[in-house]
Design a protein around this motif. Structure first.
Motif, PDB file in Angstrom:
ATOM      1  N   ALA A   1       0.850  -1.202   0.000  1.00  0.00           N
ATOM      2  CA  ALA A   1       0.000   0.000   0.000  1.00  0.00           C
ATOM      3  C   ALA A   1       0.882   1.247   0.000  1.00  0.00           C
ATOM      4  CB  ALA A   1      -0.916   0.002   1.220  1.00  0.00           C
ATOM      5  N   ARG A   2       1.962   1.174   0.788  1.00  0.00           N
ATOM      6  CA  ARG A   2       2.889   2.309   0.885  1.00  0.00           C
ATOM      7  C   ARG A   2       3.434   2.692  -0.489  1.00  0.00           C
ATOM      8  NH1 ARG A   2       8.049   2.567   1.060  1.00  0.00           N
ATOM      9  NH2 ARG A   2       8.819   4.603   1.720  1.00  0.00           N
ATOM     10  N   LYS A   3       3.786   1.648  -1.272  1.00  0.00           N
ATOM     11  CA  LYS A   3       4.303   1.913  -2.626  1.00  0.00           C
ATOM     12  C   LYS A   3       3.194   2.401  -3.553  1.00  0.00           C
ATOM     13  CE  LYS A   3       7.675  -1.694  -2.077  1.00  0.00           C
ATOM     14  NZ  LYS A   3       7.678  -3.146  -2.247  1.00  0.00           N
ATOM     15  N   LEU A   4       2.055   1.692  -3.512  1.00  0.00           N
ATOM     16  CA  LEU A   4       0.945   2.020  -4.422  1.00  0.00           C
ATOM     17  C   LEU A   4       0.464   3.451  -4.197  1.00  0.00           C
ATOM     18  CD1 LEU A   4      -1.141   0.849  -6.511  1.00  0.00           C
ATOM     19  CD2 LEU A   4      -2.590   0.305  -4.547  1.00  0.00           C
ATOM     20  N   LEU A   5       0.377   3.857  -2.931  1.00  0.00           N
ATOM     21  CA  LEU A   5      -0.151   5.193  -2.616  1.00  0.00           C
ATOM     22  C   LEU A   5       0.969   6.199  -2.365  1.00  0.00           C
ATOM     23  CD1 LEU A   5      -2.567   3.064  -1.529  1.00  0.00           C
ATOM     24  CD2 LEU A   5      -3.644   5.300  -1.219  1.00  0.00           C
ATOM     25  N   LYS A   6       2.190   5.803  -2.731  1.00  0.00           N
ATOM     26  CA  LYS A   6       3.357   6.709  -2.675  1.00  0.00           C
ATOM     27  C   LYS A   6       3.387   7.536  -1.376  1.00  0.00           C
ATOM     28  CE  LYS A   6       3.477   7.440  -7.763  1.00  0.00           C
ATOM     29  NZ  LYS A   6       3.435   6.032  -8.054  1.00  0.00           N
ATOM     30  N   SER A   7       3.392   6.807  -0.242  1.00  0.00           N
ATOM     31  CA  SER A   7       3.339   7.484   1.058  1.00  0.00           C
ATOM     32  C   SER A   7       4.575   7.131   1.869  1.00  0.00           C
ATOM     33  CB  SER A   7       2.088   7.038   1.816  1.00  0.00           C
ATOM     34  OG  SER A   7       0.942   7.246   1.021  1.00  0.00           O
ATOM     35  N   ASP A   8       4.890   7.946   2.874  1.00  0.00           N
ATOM     36  CA  ASP A   8       6.028   7.652   3.737  1.00  0.00           C
ATOM     37  C   ASP A   8       5.719   6.497   4.681  1.00  0.00           C
ATOM     38  OD1 ASP A   8       7.707   9.792   2.780  1.00  0.00           O
ATOM     39  OD2 ASP A   8       6.294  11.159   3.767  1.00  0.00           O
ATOM     40  N   TYR A   9       4.490   6.468   5.175  1.00  0.00           N
ATOM     41  CA  TYR A   9       4.092   5.416   6.108  1.00  0.00           C
ATOM     42  C   TYR A   9       2.798   4.744   5.637  1.00  0.00           C
ATOM     43  CZ  TYR A   9       7.391   7.131   9.580  1.00  0.00           C
ATOM     44  OH  TYR A   9       8.530   7.494  10.243  1.00  0.00           O
ATOM     45  N   ALA A  10       2.648   3.467   5.977  1.00  0.00           N
ATOM     46  CA  ALA A  10       1.378   2.779   5.751  1.00  0.00           C
ATOM     47  C   ALA A  10       0.997   2.007   7.011  1.00  0.00           C
ATOM     48  CB  ALA A  10       1.484   1.826   4.570  1.00  0.00           C
ATOM     49  N   ILE A  11      -0.294   2.037   7.336  1.00  0.00           N
ATOM     50  CA  ILE A  11      -0.846   1.229   8.432  1.00  0.00           C
ATOM     51  C   ILE A  11      -1.712   0.152   7.805  1.00  0.00           C
ATOM     52  CG2 ILE A  11      -2.399   1.183  10.419  1.00  0.00           C
ATOM     53  CD1 ILE A  11      -2.041   4.084  10.843  1.00  0.00           C
ATOM     54  N   SER A  12      -1.560  -1.097   8.223  1.00  0.00           N
ATOM     55  CA  SER A  12      -2.482  -2.137   7.736  1.00  0.00           C
ATOM     56  C   SER A  12      -3.063  -2.929   8.895  1.00  0.00           C
ATOM     57  CB  SER A  12      -1.764  -3.075   6.767  1.00  0.00           C
ATOM     58  OG  SER A  12      -0.772  -3.802   7.456  1.00  0.00           O
ATOM     59  N   THR A  13      -4.261  -3.490   8.662  1.00  0.00           N
ATOM     60  CA  THR A  13      -4.925  -4.321   9.670  1.00  0.00           C
ATOM     61  C   THR A  13      -5.534  -5.549   9.014  1.00  0.00           C
ATOM     62  OG1 THR A  13      -7.045  -3.195   9.352  1.00  0.00           O
ATOM     63  CG2 THR A  13      -5.635  -2.342  11.104  1.00  0.00           C
ATOM     64  N   SER A  14      -5.515  -6.663   9.726  1.00  0.00           N
ATOM     65  CA  SER A  14      -6.236  -7.850   9.294  1.00  0.00           C
ATOM     66  C   SER A  14      -6.595  -8.636  10.554  1.00  0.00           C
ATOM     67  CB  SER A  14      -5.383  -8.695   8.344  1.00  0.00           C
ATOM     68  OG  SER A  14      -6.153  -9.763   7.833  1.00  0.00           O
ATOM     69  N   GLY A  15      -7.879  -8.905  10.750  1.00  0.00           N
ATOM     70  CA  GLY A  15      -8.280  -9.566  11.993  1.00  0.00           C
ATOM     71  C   GLY A  15      -9.693 -10.090  11.923  1.00  0.00           C
ATOM     72  N   ILE A  16     -10.151 -10.551  13.077  1.00  0.00           N
ATOM     73  CA  ILE A  16     -11.492 -11.145  13.146  1.00  0.00           C
ATOM     74  C   ILE A  16     -12.343 -10.300  14.092  1.00  0.00           C
ATOM     75  CG2 ILE A  16     -12.787 -13.227  13.770  1.00  0.00           C
ATOM     76  CD1 ILE A  16      -9.784 -14.499  13.111  1.00  0.00           C
ATOM     77  N   ALA A  17     -13.221  -9.480  13.490  1.00  0.00           N
ATOM     78  CA  ALA A  17     -14.018  -8.543  14.285  1.00  0.00           C
ATOM     79  C   ALA A  17     -15.182  -9.238  14.974  1.00  0.00           C
ATOM     80  CB  ALA A  17     -14.534  -7.413  13.391  1.00  0.00           C
ATOM     81  N   GLY A  18     -15.622 -10.349  14.441  1.00  0.00           N
ATOM     82  CA  GLY A  18     -16.725 -11.101  15.047  1.00  0.00           C
ATOM     83  C   GLY A  18     -18.082 -10.580  14.633  1.00  0.00           C
ATOM     84  N   PRO A  19     -19.162 -11.032  15.197  1.00  0.00           N
ATOM     85  CA  PRO A  19     -19.205 -12.061  16.242  1.00  0.00           C
ATOM     86  C   PRO A  19     -18.909 -13.468  15.721  1.00  0.00           C
ATOM     87  CG  PRO A  19     -21.431 -11.431  15.626  1.00  0.00           C
ATOM     88  CD  PRO A  19     -20.514 -10.555  14.848  1.00  0.00           C
ATOM     89  N   THR A  20     -18.956 -13.684  14.409  1.00  0.00           N
ATOM     90  CA  THR A  20     -18.637 -15.003  13.863  1.00  0.00           C
ATOM     91  C   THR A  20     -17.242 -14.973  13.251  1.00  0.00           C
ATOM     92  OG1 THR A  20     -19.614 -14.410  11.742  1.00  0.00           O
ATOM     93  CG2 THR A  20     -21.059 -15.463  13.342  1.00  0.00           C
ATOM     94  N   GLY A  21     -16.748 -16.119  12.776  1.00  0.00           N
ATOM     95  CA  GLY A  21     -15.481 -16.172  12.056  1.00  0.00           C
ATOM     96  C   GLY A  21     -14.287 -16.542  12.916  1.00  0.00           C
ATOM     97  N   GLY A  22     -14.476 -16.655  14.226  1.00  0.00           N
ATOM     98  CA  GLY A  22     -13.350 -17.001  15.091  1.00  0.00           C
ATOM     99  C   GLY A  22     -13.043 -18.498  15.041  1.00  0.00           C
ATOM    100  N   THR A  23     -11.778 -18.852  15.297  1.00  0.00           N
ATOM    101  CA  THR A  23     -11.387 -20.256  15.415  1.00  0.00           C
ATOM    102  C   THR A  23     -10.644 -20.413  16.736  1.00  0.00           C
ATOM    103  OG1 THR A  23      -9.240 -19.899  14.374  1.00  0.00           O
ATOM    104  CG2 THR A  23     -11.082 -20.446  12.908  1.00  0.00           C
ATOM    105  N   GLU A  24     -10.286 -21.637  17.073  1.00  0.00           N
ATOM    106  CA  GLU A  24      -9.564 -21.840  18.328  1.00  0.00           C
ATOM    107  C   GLU A  24      -8.219 -21.114  18.283  1.00  0.00           C
ATOM    108  OE1 GLU A  24      -8.829 -25.652  21.220  1.00  0.00           O
ATOM    109  OE2 GLU A  24     -10.592 -25.423  19.962  1.00  0.00           O
ATOM    110  N   GLU A  25      -7.560 -21.223  17.135  1.00  0.00           N
ATOM    111  CA  GLU A  25      -6.237 -20.615  16.986  1.00  0.00           C
ATOM    112  C   GLU A  25      -6.341 -19.087  16.863  1.00  0.00           C
ATOM    113  OE1 GLU A  25      -2.503 -20.579  13.903  1.00  0.00           O
ATOM    114  OE2 GLU A  25      -4.359 -21.572  13.325  1.00  0.00           O
ATOM    115  N   LYS A  26      -7.358 -18.638  16.116  1.00  0.00           N
ATOM    116  CA  LYS A  26      -7.557 -17.198  15.914  1.00  0.00           C
ATOM    117  C   LYS A  26      -8.974 -16.809  16.328  1.00  0.00           C
ATOM    118  CE  LYS A  26      -4.321 -17.214  12.028  1.00  0.00           C
ATOM    119  NZ  LYS A  26      -4.153 -17.157  10.566  1.00  0.00           N
ATOM    120  N   PRO A  27      -9.166 -16.647  17.642  1.00  0.00           N
ATOM    121  CA  PRO A  27     -10.522 -16.315  18.126  1.00  0.00           C
ATOM    122  C   PRO A  27     -10.937 -14.899  17.729  1.00  0.00           C
ATOM    123  CG  PRO A  27      -8.960 -16.228  19.929  1.00  0.00           C
ATOM    124  CD  PRO A  27      -8.189 -16.730  18.737  1.00  0.00           C
TER     125      PRO A  27
END
Lengths: 414, 414
Positions: B340-366
């Motif tokens: 994203a940093r390269k694509l949007l030609k920025s100095d910094y990039a923040i990224s997130t990936s997770g499980i917000a719920g209420p469904t989709g959780g697993t034992e390993e990744k609740p």
């Protein structure tokens, strides 16, 4: 039939906590035909609680208290209620078992302090709390009913919904009040009232009431009637069926539906996918869509093309069009939607470009000017909105809702 | 010194409006050393208003009323105050001029109803309202001060800030209370209290008080002291200077600063740009950043890569890594940020990936598991958060704040 609400807790008086409980209770009671006469927020102080109970009980036949039922020593509601109702705390064995199981499930040690929560006033009827540790309590004195509830909104609402309201309906033989809510978007209250003047008059013949409940961008219509003969519900339904002819274009949903839920359901039903290309709304449309659980079934994602360079480099908007027409223009917003749709391989794309303010407005494009575009396989539509707010948050919020609504309308026409 | 607040309006009792005014007033009064004893919400009814005024005036020396000052006939506060204070409404010429100018500026016709708002009780001191049509009023009776204000929060706050609080401070010679707020993120109240136990004890020697004000993801520390000798402010400042050694890593700001403002200021000061690549937060980080006016100076935009296809096609995340490690993984989140940093030609990039719920959780990744990554020119850092909430909105909100905070910390280390 009148009620009063007493909310207990120092945190309410020093502004640490906003009392949202009494508004919820007030709304729910009005739905079963009980009117709230007064709400009193008081300190965690025995004398103050006793005085408030005594005064409220002289004025109304139902008093609902929230707060002060925690396990710490500053919470004194339970002991004070014993004093007021001339009773004592006794250990309730089933509640003790329930609490022990609860703490075990959460892997938390069960302490003396926790055990105290199973001591409850002898003379009350317990309203079990399946969501927390503090039980609800139902007392009666001189024909007045008193319900004491924990202050945590989630627990308070659970106890009243599961136990309190059903018991109140039976105890007071409350009238069968029917409520229906119709949700409109993009039309001011005054214009709705104008369009509905004859319809509203016709409701009065059936003793049905209409309330306008406005919020930025939206007006909810709440229709209420007391069903004494089993016929009022059908009359309300018949009356609601007249609304599409009068204000159909503004109605987007019913009861508790949000615009993002309605759009999500339309996409699911037609098995279509959506993406976004946001400038002035800065990600808020994506945020609203993904607040809905299950949105991954139809939402692919989006591009927040805040800087013009991102519009040009990521979304392939023609640089000369930005220079010629400006970033807030039909030419730019429609390219954003069309190109995002291809880039994110989606059936529909929503795009926005506007001036959220408070700075950045010009005479030609004042703060609140927002272009929205919807692109699908064979069609792109664009619309300009001139929002009347000089408030950044409100412009972002209303522009996001209007953009979702434009997709809804487009969907219905296809 | 005690005060009471009376909020007037049927809409408060049927749950149509949540009373946020009294919490704000309660907090502001506590900041100038006045304690709110009770808040009473009542109906738009003359008898009810008169009774509430009479009862409150027996208990405290300051009564603040809000609401019921609109131009429609259901608003009766002004007439009722005339009755209570034994006075009459008279036309106030300067206010009439102000109202006429106001309506002219908004291009709205000035009607008889509008003119009525210039009729004000003869015996009161007027507290001018520069933000609306209903003036504030200051009355005195038997040494008790009564302030009546419009219910619109923006107008009520304006009148109290500009006129009411300064006048109250003089009238009651309120103590000079000093307050400082320190804002922390990512640490529970209990752990803060543990780290600060000695420090907190040392405050007591100087009669300085500490309050913990928690909200999801955050804890504010409010330090207050009464400055009787002109020395307390310096003692508080000295004490605050000890905090970085004790809890420095958790402090992100002071007073009213939000994490998105703090990050924005860091970017402005170092002349750097930012972009986002959001999966589970769905656009909310972009939304938070762009709620700040002036964010276009440092925020280029972002990609909401909700679907895996968007991660692969737009952000060039390696498909085999998604298959091998899952979308919620360090491998994926760091590619999202770097690309994203390269694509949007920025100095910094923040990224997130997770499980917000209420469904989709697993034992390993609740539910609540969230990977965050920050990419800059020479470095990518990633961190996993295990949020304890089973609530979609809360997970999205806290993950967004924690992601912004990770950038803040990275920034300070560079």
């Amino acid at each position: 039939m009148l009620a009063e609400i007493i909310t207990i807790g120092d945190e309410l008086l020093i502004g640490q906590t906003i009392d949202t409980n009494s508004a919820w209770i007030g709304e729910q009671l009005s739905l079963i035909g009980i009117k709230v006469h007064q709400v009193t927020s008081i300190t965690d102080n025995e004398k103050h609680i006793l005085t408030a109970l005594e005064e409220a009980s002289k004025r109304v036949s139902l008093v609902i208290l929230t707060g002060g039922l925690g396990p710490t020593k500053d919470d004194i509601t339970k002991e004070t209620l014993c004093k007021y109702f001339n009773t004592e705390l006794i250990l309730n064995a089933p509640i003790l078992e329930h609490l022990k199981e609860r703490y075990k499930a959460f892997n938390v040690t069960f302490s003396k302090v926790n055990q105290d929560q199973a001591f409850l006033p002898k003379s009350c009827t317990i309203l079990p709390n399946t969501r927390g540790s503090a039980s609800g309590m139902w007392f009666e004195k001189n024909k007045v009913v008193f319900i004491s509830l924990p202050g945590v909104p989630y627990e308070m609402k659970g106890i009243l919904t599961d136990e309190g309201f059903p018991k109140l309906k039976t105890h007071f033989s409350t009238p069968n009040v029917i409520h229906k809510t119709v949700r409109t978007i993009g039309v001011p209250e005054s214009k709705l009232a104008e369009l509905l003047v004859d319809w509203e008059n016709s409701l009065a013949n059936h003793n049905i009431k209409l309330a306008y409940l406005p919020s930025p961008g939206f007006v909810r219509l709440r229709i209420s009637g007391v069903d004494t003969n089993g016929e009022v519900e059908q009359i309300i339904i018949d009356k609601l069926n007249e609304l599409p002819h009068l204000i159909g274009g503004y109605i987007y949903g019913f009861e508790k539906e949000t615009i993002e839920q309605v759009v999500g359901n339309l996409l699911i039903n037609q098995n279509k996918t959506l993406c976004t290309a946001e400038s002035c709304t800065g990600g808020n449309i994506g945020h609203l869509i993904t607040q809905v659980s299950g949105s991954s079934a139809y939402f692919n994602g989006g591009v927040i093309s805040y800087a013009n360079a991102v519009k040009i480099n990521v979304l392939n908007v023609k640089e000369e069009d930005i220079l010629k027409f400006g970033a807030v223009s039909q030419q730019v917003v429609q390219q954003m939607a069309q190109n995002a749709r291809k880039l994110l391989k989606s059936d529909y794309a929503i795009s926005t470009s506007g001036i959220a303010g408070p700075t950045g407005g010009t005479e030609e494009k004042p703060v609140g000017t927002v272009w929205v575009s919807i692109a699908s396989e064979n069609k792109t539509i664009s619309k300009i909105y001139r929002l009347p707010y000089n408030n950044r948050e409100r412009n972002i919020s209303v522009a996001s809702s209007y953009a979702l609504n434009l997709l809804r309308k487009e969907f219905l026409e296809d």
